[in-house]
Design a protein around this motif. Structure first.
Motif, short mmCIF file in Angstrom:
data_model
loop_
_atom_site.label_atom_id
_atom_site.label_comp_id
_atom_site.label_asym_id
_atom_site.label_seq_id
_atom_site.Cartn_x
_atom_site.Cartn_y
_atom_site.Cartn_z
N VAL A 180 2.90 8.67 -8.34
CA VAL A 180 1.66 9.14 -7.70
C VAL A 180 1.90 9.40 -6.22
O VAL A 180 1.42 10.40 -5.65
N SER A 181 2.66 8.51 -5.58
CA SER A 181 2.97 8.68 -4.16
C SER A 181 3.71 9.99 -3.91
O SER A 181 3.41 10.73 -2.96
N MET A 182 4.68 10.31 -4.77
CA MET A 182 5.45 11.55 -4.61
C MET A 182 4.56 12.78 -4.82
O MET A 182 4.66 13.76 -4.07
N MET A 183 3.69 12.72 -5.82
CA MET A 183 2.80 13.86 -6.08
C MET A 183 1.83 14.08 -4.92
O MET A 183 1.63 15.22 -4.47
N LEU A 184 1.25 12.99 -4.43
CA LEU A 184 0.31 13.11 -3.33
C LEU A 184 1.00 13.52 -2.04
O LEU A 184 0.44 14.26 -1.23
N PRO A 233 0.81 -1.23 0.00
CA PRO A 233 0.00 0.00 0.00
C PRO A 233 0.84 1.27 0.00
O PRO A 233 0.44 2.29 -0.56
N PHE A 234 2.01 1.23 0.64
CA PHE A 234 2.86 2.41 0.75
C PHE A 234 3.53 2.72 -0.59
O PHE A 234 3.51 3.84 -1.08
N ILE A 235 4.12 1.69 -1.21
CA ILE A 235 4.85 1.88 -2.46
C ILE A 235 3.90 2.23 -3.61
O ILE A 235 4.25 3.01 -4.51
N LEU A 236 2.69 1.68 -3.60
CA LEU A 236 1.74 1.95 -4.68
C LEU A 236 0.97 3.25 -4.48
O LEU A 236 0.07 3.56 -5.26
N GLY A 237 1.29 4.01 -3.45
CA GLY A 237 0.69 5.33 -3.29
C GLY A 237 -0.64 5.35 -2.57
O GLY A 237 -1.23 6.43 -2.41
N ILE A 238 -1.13 4.19 -2.11
CA ILE A 238 -2.44 4.15 -1.45
C ILE A 238 -2.38 4.92 -0.13
O ILE A 238 -3.28 5.70 0.20
N SER A 239 -1.30 4.70 0.63
CA SER A 239 -1.16 5.41 1.91
C SER A 239 -1.03 6.92 1.71
O SER A 239 -1.56 7.71 2.49
#
Length: 372
Positions: free
Chosen positions: A188-192, A121-127
């Motif tokens: 996506v994780s970086m943008m969010l 969940p963390f790597i895929l940007g869900i968190s």
């Protein structure tokens, strides 16, 4: 005497039954061992702290709170001890177990969904998506008309948005590319995360900024009994649902074409898993902050021990995840006492080296093979 071919077939069937029996026995032993380890971890983690408390006192206070046990347990503890154990330490440890177990089984589901051991969940940007929704509530009071549930709902919506965006970016000719999935998740994780940081620095109150920053790195410090019902029932429903789906999860390991041939509706099943993982991640992140790497490490460790059968992987991952986060929280609140570390720092210090090792370990294969 039978033909050589029949003798070979009979021998193979005997060996296969023996292997299945050994795996089943290993699973039962591991399950009971981990369950006992979880109970021991709960007891020890409640005992540890500035005020030392005996294990007998811990469980006497706990059982005294059960209505049917009232009157059978003689009170031999002080009022401050009862407040420390029941109002502060117990809900925190139970929340750690719930969040650890939940993030671990979400990791199992996501790795099965994309057939890749590097997904979580963390790597895929869900968190990160859940963090955007949660910080909006913490700092600006968004979704306040949902009252007590505003944080969970906002975190769920953020998690759902992020995972849908990642899957959309990762598709190539209608199929998900593993490399694109991981790269899309990181992007996506970086943008969010950048959006979350902007929300935090825009906070009108310094106190709100501090709370949000601490929450973004993960914390169980504010655990209260009235906060446990939503994550507990979400975990209960989530793991129950996934246990009912172990057969299609196992079919996914064989590849999408094989699973479709065997009667699995791939698109419908993937949509269901996406919704379920987003819901569970959103609820857990809402109460604990963004805690990374549990969904990456734990399922991988379990598969190395017991194999890829989800009937075994899901329960064992839940138990190991619960034990791991309980002790990560113990480290977070004791290593620099009286100050407290964000729990995300502890899990990152464990998960970062593990992720590097996993990247370097070329011999690892996930089920029937990695997604291409």
């Amino acid at each position: 005497m039978g033909s050589p071919a029949k003798n070979v077939e009979a021998k193979w069937l005997t060996e296969e039954k023996g292997n299945q029996h050994t795996k089943a026995l290993t699973y039962r032993v591991l399950f009971i061992t981990l369950l006992l380890l979880l109970i021991l971890s709960v007891t020890l983690s409640i005992m540890l702290g500035p005020v030392a408390i005996s294990p007998l006192t811990v469980w006497k206070i706990a059982f005294s709170k059960i209505p049917i046990m009232e009157g059978y347990i003689v009170s031999s503890w002080s009022k401050p001890e009862e407040q420390i154990i029941w109002e502060i330490r117990f809900p925190r440890v139970i929340l750690a177990a719930i969040v650890g177990a939940g993030l671990a089984i979400v990791g199992v589901a996501i790795q099965a969904l994309v057939r890749n051991s590097l997904a979580d969940p963390f790597i895929l940007g869900i968190s990160s998506g859940a963090s955007v929704g949660a910080t909006l509530v913490i700092i600006f009071g968004a979704f306040k008309y949902f009252g007590l549930y505003s944080l969970s709902i906002a975190a769920f919506l953020g998690a759902l948005f992020s995972i849908l965006l990642v899957f959309l970016l990762a598709q190539v000719n209608g199929k998900i590319s593993t490399v694109r999935l991981l790269l899309s998740g990181i992007a996506v994780s970086m943008m969010l995360s950048a959006i979350t940081s902007y929300i935090v620095i825009s906070a009108p109150r310094e106190e709100g900024m501090r709370d949000a920053l601490f929450w973004m790195m993960g914390s169980l410090a504010g655990a209260k009994w009235d906060q446990l019902s939503i994550p507990f029932f979400s975990l209960f429903i989530g793991i129950g649902f996934l246990l009912l789906l172990t057969k299609p999860l196992n079919l996914l390991l064989m590849g999408e074409e094989t699973a479709t041939t065997l009667g699995l509706n791939i698109d419908q099943f993937k949509n269901l898993l996406v919704l379920l993982t987003a819901l569970l991640t959103g609820v857990l992140v809402a109460v604990s902050g963004a805690i990374g790497f549990i969904g990456l490490m734990v399922p991988h460790i379990v598969r190395l021990i017991i194999g890829s059968d989800h009937r075994h992987v899901l329960p064992l991952s839940g138990l190991i995840g619960a034990v791991f986060l309980i002790w990560a929280d113990v480290i977070a609140r004791t290593v620099v006492a009286p100050l407290e570390l964000p729990i995300g720092i502890v899990t990152a210090l464990c998960g970062g080296p593990f992720f590097i090792w996993l990247l370097r370990r070329s011999s690892y294969s996930f089920g029937a093979g990695e997604g291409k």
